[in-house]
Structures are given as C-alpha cells and as structure tokens.
Design a protein around this motif. Structure first.
Motif, PDB file in Angstrom:
ATOM      1  N   ILE A  18      27.898 -35.815 167.423  1.00  0.00           N
ATOM      2  CA  ILE A  18      28.990 -35.540 168.355  1.00  0.00           C
ATOM      3  C   ILE A  18      28.384 -35.158 169.701  1.00  0.00           C
ATOM      4  O   ILE A  18      27.648 -34.189 169.789  1.00  0.00           O
ATOM      5  CB  ILE A  18      29.859 -34.354 167.856  1.00  0.00           C
ATOM      6  CG1 ILE A  18      30.340 -34.585 166.436  1.00  0.00           C
ATOM      7  CG2 ILE A  18      31.015 -34.101 168.808  1.00  0.00           C
ATOM      8  CD1 ILE A  18      31.448 -35.571 166.306  1.00  0.00           C
ATOM      9  N   PRO A  19      28.680 -35.907 170.749  1.00  0.00           N
ATOM     10  CA  PRO A  19      28.088 -35.570 172.036  1.00  0.00           C
ATOM     11  C   PRO A  19      28.530 -34.197 172.516  1.00  0.00           C
ATOM     12  O   PRO A  19      29.682 -33.806 172.347  1.00  0.00           O
ATOM     13  CB  PRO A  19      28.587 -36.667 172.974  1.00  0.00           C
ATOM     14  CG  PRO A  19      29.690 -37.349 172.269  1.00  0.00           C
ATOM     15  CD  PRO A  19      29.595 -37.052 170.821  1.00  0.00           C
ATOM     16  N   VAL A  20      27.608 -33.477 173.115  1.00  0.00           N
ATOM     17  CA  VAL A  20      27.934 -32.170 173.674  1.00  0.00           C
ATOM     18  C   VAL A  20      28.704 -32.370 174.982  1.00  0.00           C
ATOM     19  O   VAL A  20      29.664 -31.692 175.273  1.00  0.00           O
ATOM     20  CB  VAL A  20      26.647 -31.353 173.890  1.00  0.00           C
ATOM     21  CG1 VAL A  20      26.946 -30.033 174.584  1.00  0.00           C
ATOM     22  CG2 VAL A  20      25.973 -31.101 172.540  1.00  0.00           C
ATOM     23  N   ASP A  21      28.252 -33.314 175.786  1.00  0.00           N
ATOM     24  CA  ASP A  21      29.043 -33.782 176.920  1.00  0.00           C
ATOM     25  C   ASP A  21      28.700 -35.245 177.139  1.00  0.00           C
ATOM     26  O   ASP A  21      27.989 -35.837 176.321  1.00  0.00           O
ATOM     27  CB  ASP A  21      28.839 -32.924 178.176  1.00  0.00           C
ATOM     28  CG  ASP A  21      27.388 -32.932 178.635  1.00  0.00           C
ATOM     29  OD1 ASP A  21      26.715 -33.956 178.472  1.00  0.00           O
ATOM     30  OD2 ASP A  21      26.939 -31.894 179.149  1.00  0.00           O
ATOM     31  N   TRP A  77      42.899 -25.961 155.219  1.00  0.00           N
ATOM     32  CA  TRP A  77      42.058 -25.255 156.201  1.00  0.00           C
ATOM     33  C   TRP A  77      42.545 -23.819 156.363  1.00  0.00           C
ATOM     34  O   TRP A  77      41.730 -22.896 156.448  1.00  0.00           O
ATOM     35  CB  TRP A  77      42.120 -25.993 157.545  1.00  0.00           C
ATOM     36  CG  TRP A  77      41.286 -25.378 158.635  1.00  0.00           C
ATOM     37  CD1 TRP A  77      39.985 -25.669 158.947  1.00  0.00           C
ATOM     38  CD2 TRP A  77      41.695 -24.366 159.572  1.00  0.00           C
ATOM     39  NE1 TRP A  77      39.570 -24.897 160.003  1.00  0.00           N
ATOM     40  CE2 TRP A  77      40.593 -24.093 160.417  1.00  0.00           C
ATOM     41  CE3 TRP A  77      42.891 -23.663 159.778  1.00  0.00           C
ATOM     42  CZ2 TRP A  77      40.644 -23.153 161.444  1.00  0.00           C
ATOM     43  CZ3 TRP A  77      42.944 -22.724 160.787  1.00  0.00           C
ATOM     44  CH2 TRP A  77      41.830 -22.472 161.614  1.00  0.00           C
ATOM     45  N   TYR A  98      28.786 -28.100 164.253  1.00  0.00           N
ATOM     46  CA  TYR A  98      27.355 -28.166 164.591  1.00  0.00           C
ATOM     47  C   TYR A  98      26.518 -27.392 163.564  1.00  0.00           C
ATOM     48  O   TYR A  98      25.433 -27.818 163.191  1.00  0.00           O
ATOM     49  CB  TYR A  98      27.098 -27.634 166.003  1.00  0.00           C
ATOM     50  CG  TYR A  98      27.527 -28.571 167.122  1.00  0.00           C
ATOM     51  CD1 TYR A  98      27.316 -29.946 167.040  1.00  0.00           C
ATOM     52  CD2 TYR A  98      28.122 -28.079 168.274  1.00  0.00           C
ATOM     53  CE1 TYR A  98      27.698 -30.803 168.063  1.00  0.00           C
ATOM     54  CE2 TYR A  98      28.511 -28.926 169.315  1.00  0.00           C
ATOM     55  CZ  TYR A  98      28.299 -30.293 169.200  1.00  0.00           C
ATOM     56  OH  TYR A  98      28.681 -31.126 170.217  1.00  0.00           O
ATOM     57  N   ASP A 125      36.078 -26.014 163.402  1.00  0.00           N
ATOM     58  CA  ASP A 125      36.568 -26.754 164.567  1.00  0.00           C
ATOM     59  C   ASP A 125      36.815 -28.224 164.265  1.00  0.00           C
ATOM     60  O   ASP A 125      36.594 -29.078 165.117  1.00  0.00           O
ATOM     61  CB  ASP A 125      35.585 -26.608 165.733  1.00  0.00           C
ATOM     62  CG  ASP A 125      34.146 -26.944 165.333  1.00  0.00           C
ATOM     63  OD1 ASP A 125      33.875 -27.103 164.120  1.00  0.00           O
ATOM     64  OD2 ASP A 125      33.297 -27.052 166.227  1.00  0.00           O
ATOM     65  N   PHE A 126      37.291 -28.521 163.060  1.00  0.00           N
ATOM     66  CA  PHE A 126      37.495 -29.936 162.701  1.00  0.00           C
ATOM     67  C   PHE A 126      38.502 -30.622 163.629  1.00  0.00           C
ATOM     68  O   PHE A 126      38.451 -31.825 163.816  1.00  0.00           O
ATOM     69  CB  PHE A 126      37.953 -30.066 161.237  1.00  0.00           C
ATOM     70  CG  PHE A 126      39.409 -29.770 161.025  1.00  0.00           C
ATOM     71  CD1 PHE A 126      39.874 -28.479 161.002  1.00  0.00           C
ATOM     72  CD2 PHE A 126      40.329 -30.800 160.871  1.00  0.00           C
ATOM     73  CE1 PHE A 126      41.223 -28.204 160.844  1.00  0.00           C
ATOM     74  CE2 PHE A 126      41.678 -30.548 160.707  1.00  0.00           C
ATOM     75  CZ  PHE A 126      42.125 -29.239 160.693  1.00  0.00           C
ATOM     76  N   THR A 127      39.390 -29.830 164.239  1.00  0.00           N
ATOM     77  CA  THR A 127      40.368 -30.451 165.138  1.00  0.00           C
ATOM     78  C   THR A 127      39.764 -30.783 166.498  1.00  0.00           C
ATOM     79  O   THR A 127      40.427 -31.390 167.333  1.00  0.00           O
ATOM     80  CB  THR A 127      41.603 -29.547 165.358  1.00  0.00           C
ATOM     81  OG1 THR A 127      41.146 -28.264 165.777  1.00  0.00           O
ATOM     82  CG2 THR A 127      42.429 -29.420 164.115  1.00  0.00           C
ATOM     83  N   GLY A 128      38.520 -30.368 166.733  1.00  0.00           N
ATOM     84  CA  GLY A 128      37.896 -30.682 168.018  1.00  0.00           C
ATOM     85  C   GLY A 128      36.910 -31.823 167.933  1.00  0.00           C
ATOM     86  O   GLY A 128      36.320 -32.211 168.929  1.00  0.00           O
ATOM     87  N   LEU A 129      36.736 -32.400 166.738  1.00  0.00           N
ATOM     88  CA  LEU A 129      35.630 -33.342 166.545  1.00  0.00           C
ATOM     89  C   LEU A 129      35.757 -34.619 167.354  1.00  0.00           C
ATOM     90  O   LEU A 129      34.801 -35.069 167.954  1.00  0.00           O
ATOM     91  CB  LEU A 129      35.501 -33.710 165.060  1.00  0.00           C
ATOM     92  CG  LEU A 129      34.966 -32.596 164.167  1.00  0.00           C
ATOM     93  CD1 LEU A 129      34.933 -33.062 162.723  1.00  0.00           C
ATOM     94  CD2 LEU A 129      33.578 -32.203 164.628  1.00  0.00           C
ATOM     95  N   VAL A 156      37.764 -35.229 169.876  1.00  0.00           N
ATOM     96  CA  VAL A 156      38.334 -35.098 171.208  1.00  0.00           C
ATOM     97  C   VAL A 156      37.251 -35.504 172.192  1.00  0.00           C
ATOM     98  O   VAL A 156      36.147 -35.007 172.157  1.00  0.00           O
ATOM     99  CB  VAL A 156      38.807 -33.652 171.456  1.00  0.00           C
ATOM    100  CG1 VAL A 156      39.360 -33.516 172.852  1.00  0.00           C
ATOM    101  CG2 VAL A 156      39.861 -33.269 170.434  1.00  0.00           C
ATOM    102  N   SER A 157      37.584 -36.413 173.044  1.00  0.00           N
ATOM    103  CA  SER A 157      36.595 -37.020 173.936  1.00  0.00           C
ATOM    104  C   SER A 157      35.890 -35.989 174.800  1.00  0.00           C
ATOM    105  O   SER A 157      36.466 -34.989 175.200  1.00  0.00           O
ATOM    106  CB  SER A 157      37.294 -38.029 174.827  1.00  0.00           C
ATOM    107  OG  SER A 157      36.498 -38.309 175.947  1.00  0.00           O
ATOM    108  N   GLY A 158      34.647 -36.268 175.117  1.00  0.00           N
ATOM    109  CA  GLY A 158      33.887 -35.377 175.973  1.00  0.00           C
ATOM    110  C   GLY A 158      34.033 -35.683 177.445  1.00  0.00           C
ATOM    111  O   GLY A 158      33.522 -34.975 178.288  1.00  0.00           O
ATOM    112  N   SER A 160      38.425 -35.695 160.756  1.00  0.00           N
ATOM    113  CA  SER A 160      39.298 -35.900 161.911  1.00  0.00           C
ATOM    114  C   SER A 160      40.666 -36.422 161.526  1.00  0.00           C
ATOM    115  O   SER A 160      41.607 -36.343 162.296  1.00  0.00           O
ATOM    116  CB  SER A 160      38.656 -36.887 162.883  1.00  0.00           C
ATOM    117  OG  SER A 160      37.433 -36.379 163.305  1.00  0.00           O
TER     118      SER A 160
END
Lengths: 197, 262
Positions: B38-41, B113, B131, B194-198, B200-202, B239
C-alpha cells in the motif's frame, strides 16, 4: 446497555436541575427501545462546535443527514456542505424545520470546536438544526465503520474519505444515502421528504 | 439463579481449558522500515512501523468465549445488528457454548470488526494496523522479510486457493515465523484496525475519488509490489468488507502500542 447509560445521564442532569429529587425519575419521558440496526446503538460521546459533550443520538426523533468531513479539506468537504444546503433549499419551511444535520470530522486532532464553529459560520448554516462534531481519535474508525465511511490519513496531514451523505430516520436507522455532490440527487431528496412526512 | 450458576460453571470449565493451552501472549515486535504493497503517498511505499506488541496467535474460540461471558452484550443473541451480521458466531453451539464445530483451540471466526475491536479493548489493546500486520506477515521462519522467496510465495498462494474448504486447524499447528508469531498465513484472514482505509487512493482528492476506488478494485489501485500477489489478495478481501460483516475464515488478533492506549 446504551439506554441505561443515557437514562442515568439524563437522570443525573435532571436531578442537578431540580430540588425535588424524589419525583424526578418518574417524570422522565421513556424512550422507545433503540432498534438493533440503529446507529444510536453506539454509545459514544462527541464534542460539538461549542465544546459541549453530546451523544450521537442528540437528534433522536428527527430525520438527520449525516456526513463525515474535515474543516481544512480544500475541495470535497465544502461541496458536501453545499450539497446539503442545496437539498435543504428544496424543502418547504415546515419540512426544513424538522430536518437535522450532523457533520462528523475525520480529523479530530485539528478540528477543534473553534475550527468547527468557524466552518459553520463560513457556510452560514442554520445553527439551530446543524451541528459539527469531533470524536475521540480512538472512536473514529468505529463511527466511520458504522456509516460505511472509508478514510485514510495522508502523510501531508490531509485525508481522503468517502464523500457521502446518509439519511437517518428518527430512530437512527440509515434509510438512504447519496454520493452525488454539487447538485440535488432526486431519489435522495424524495427519501428525505418521505422521512419528514 | 440457575442461569447464573451455569455461567459460573461454564466459566470455570472453559477457563480450565484455556489455562491448559498456552497463553496467547503479547510479544514485542521490533519495528522498522519496509516496502508495503500500500503506497504511503503517491511517490513512495516505504512504510515505518514502530515497535509494538502483538498476540502470538489468532484469538481462539475459548478466548472469545471468556470475553462474551463477562461482556454478555457481545453474545450472538444480544449483539445489535448494526455491530454484527446475522452469521455472527453462528458456528458456536449456543450463545455461551462452543460445541463440535467450534473447538476451543481453533481460531474464532465469524466475528465482526466491531466485536474484534471490543475484544481487543477489553485486553487493553487494539487491532493491529495494516502496516503492522503486513510487516509481521512478511517474515518466514528464518527471515524478517521473505517476500522475495518464490517458494514461500507459492506456499502462501496454495493456501489461499484452498481456503474455504474443511474445518480450520488449531492455532499454532505450524511453526512460528521470524518474529515468533504464529499463523500469519495459512489459517485465517485477520481484521486490521484500518481496513476501511486500505484502498482509499493516496493522490486523488477530487470528488468521487475515494468512492470510485471502493468499487473499481484492483484496476484503480495505485498499489506497489504487484508481484506480492498473496498479500494483495488479502487487501482486496479486507477492502470488500463492511465493519459488521463476518465470514467463516475471518478472525483477528490484538496488538498494543508501546505507549498505553487511550
């Protein structure tokens, strides 16, 4: 569980406000049990734009539009607020008076009551019917999970998040949602009007 | 009165079986930098994981039974639908009994969850972040990052192709990995905080970006390390979930921060 805590809180508040402690609890209006699919099952304290501690179900009994946003968001969040205002404008004055709006921050660290209040003033929203709140950071994923809102904090401190507006009925059951921003979604508007009848 | 007695008796019986098994300890994981899927940014995928504590194995049925005995609001007949779907703990024989289809040493599955999160809070912990989970799961028995090993990748993928069949084995049936953590792969999928953030585009903050990503799946993911197929499958699976969902192969384990949780 939830009911008893809320009941206790109201009871304590009522007791503090009244000198006649003995009859207070009998006078409190009884709330119906909260449906199991209601978001009001979640017992969580929020902080509003005045710095007051409030509960998620503060608008219990009224249809509510809920959205998640953050105040320093450059594009989508102002659009979310505007979209709600556009839909409100399509309601009659009587309908509008019954509708409530709850905007929950995904950025509780920066969205202080002052920042929330400033945003409400900037967008000139009706402060009798709108409130903007933040949660404890530890409660945020739970709140967002309940509304099906996905979000991610970016390294530069900004957030990406689902941009949607959710309609709750008077008991906190999610009955419609929209992700169409910038204009009024006719099906969603119809659902709001039905809920307000 | 009888019911209370039964609860106490059950508690004693099952506590006994829990003590007989190894305790599911929180062990210290030494963090570090690593390449995430998963990209950090938009420009990099180097994630930093601080030192933290993680339970050695997934939470078992016996452990979760103890939880619902002292937190009855999480028993399957009482947990509100908004927090757990109607299959929540459905493999158990009853609200406070396990039965043949949910053995004490098997990982607990069919937990939402919300339920997993409540359990971890009761352990003075939290769910691990993606992470953190990915960092620990990058290890094989010998190395902290074995993701460049084709043999190891194949082994994991062969498990993913069989997941869904047959009963689950007990926890700790296979050797621990480099971090002394069991069952990172090969037993169950696991919730992360944070599975709901996986997905989400960076990099897209325009309207609809996040929502489109929710539904466009892999085609829209700016994910790195595409050869790391096994882990990407896990991302895709997590996701697709809502926080109230439960599945028969989805369990969890808890983490703790070095500093006390709020």
């Amino acid at each position: 569980m939830k009911l008893s805590v809320a009941f206790l809180r109201s009871a304590i508040a009522a007791m503090a406000a009244s000198a006649v402690v003995g009859i207070v609890s009998a006078q409190l209006p009884a709330k119906d049990p909260i449906p199991t699919n209601s978001v009001y099952q979640l017992d969580v304290l929020l902080e509003n734009e005045n710095g007051d501690s409030i509960e998620l179900d503060l608008f219990y009994g009224n249809p509510v539009l809920v959205t998640m946003f953050y105040t320093s968001c450059p594009h989508v969040c102002p659009l979310l607020i505007n979209t709600i205002k556009v839909m409100e404008a399509k309601l009659s004055a009587e309908e509008r008076a019954r509708l409530r709006v709850l905007a929950i921050s995904v950025d509780p660290e920066r969205d202080t009551p002052e920042a929330l209040k400033k945003t409400m003033q900037l967008h000139a929203v009706d402060r009798d019917r709108w409130t903007m709140v933040r949660s404890k950071p530890a409660d945020l994923r739970t709140i967002a999970g309940m509304f099906g809102v996905r979000y991610k904090k970016l390294p530069d401190g900004e957030f990406n998040h689902s941009s949607k507006i959710i309609l709750l009925d008077g008991k906190g059951i999610s009955i419609a949602e929209t992700s169409k921003l910038g204009k009024s979604d006719p099906a969603f508007l119809a659902a709001i009007q039905t809920a307000l009848e | 009165m009888n019911k209370a007695m039964a609860v106490i008796l059950l508690h004693v019986l099952f506590s006994g079986s829990v003590f007989a098994a190894e305790v599911n300890q929180f062990i210290r994981i030494e963090g570090g930098d690593f390449r995430s899927v998963i990209p950090v940014d938009e420009s990099n995928n180097l994630a930093t994981v601080s030192d933290f504590y993680l339970q050695q194995s997934p939470v078992t049925n016996a452990e979760f039974l103890r939880f619902v005995l002292y937190r009855p609001e999480w028993q399957r007949e009482r947990a509100p639908g908004i927090f757990a779907d109607d299959q929540y703990l459905s493999a158990w024989a009853g609200p406070i009994s396990l039965g043949q289809d949910a053995l004490p040493d098997q990982p607990v599955t069919r937990v939402s969850w919300f339920a997993a999160n409540a359990y971890c809070k009761s352990e003075n912990g939290r769910l691990p972040t993606w992470y953190e989970w990915e960092f620990v799961a990058a290890a094989n028995e010998k190395r902290s990052d074995a993701r460049d090993s084709d043999a190891w990748q194949r082994q994991i993928i062969s498990w993913y192709s069989t997941v869904g069949g047959g009963p689950l084995s007990s926890v700790r049936a296979r050797p621990a990995n480099y971090h002394n953590v069991y069952d990172a792969h090969g037993l169950v999928w696991e919730w992360v905080d944070d599975f709901t953030g996986l997905l989400v585009s960076g990099d897209n903050r325009e309207q609809g970006g996040a929502d489109q990503l929710q539904f466009c799946g892999a085609g829209a993911i700016t994910m790195e390390e595409k050869e790391n197929y096994a882990v990407l499958m896990r991302v895709a699976m997590l996701s697709s979930l809502e926080a109230r969902f439960t599945t028969r192969n989805l369990g969890f384990r808890c983490a703790r921060s070095m500093e006390p949780n709020q």
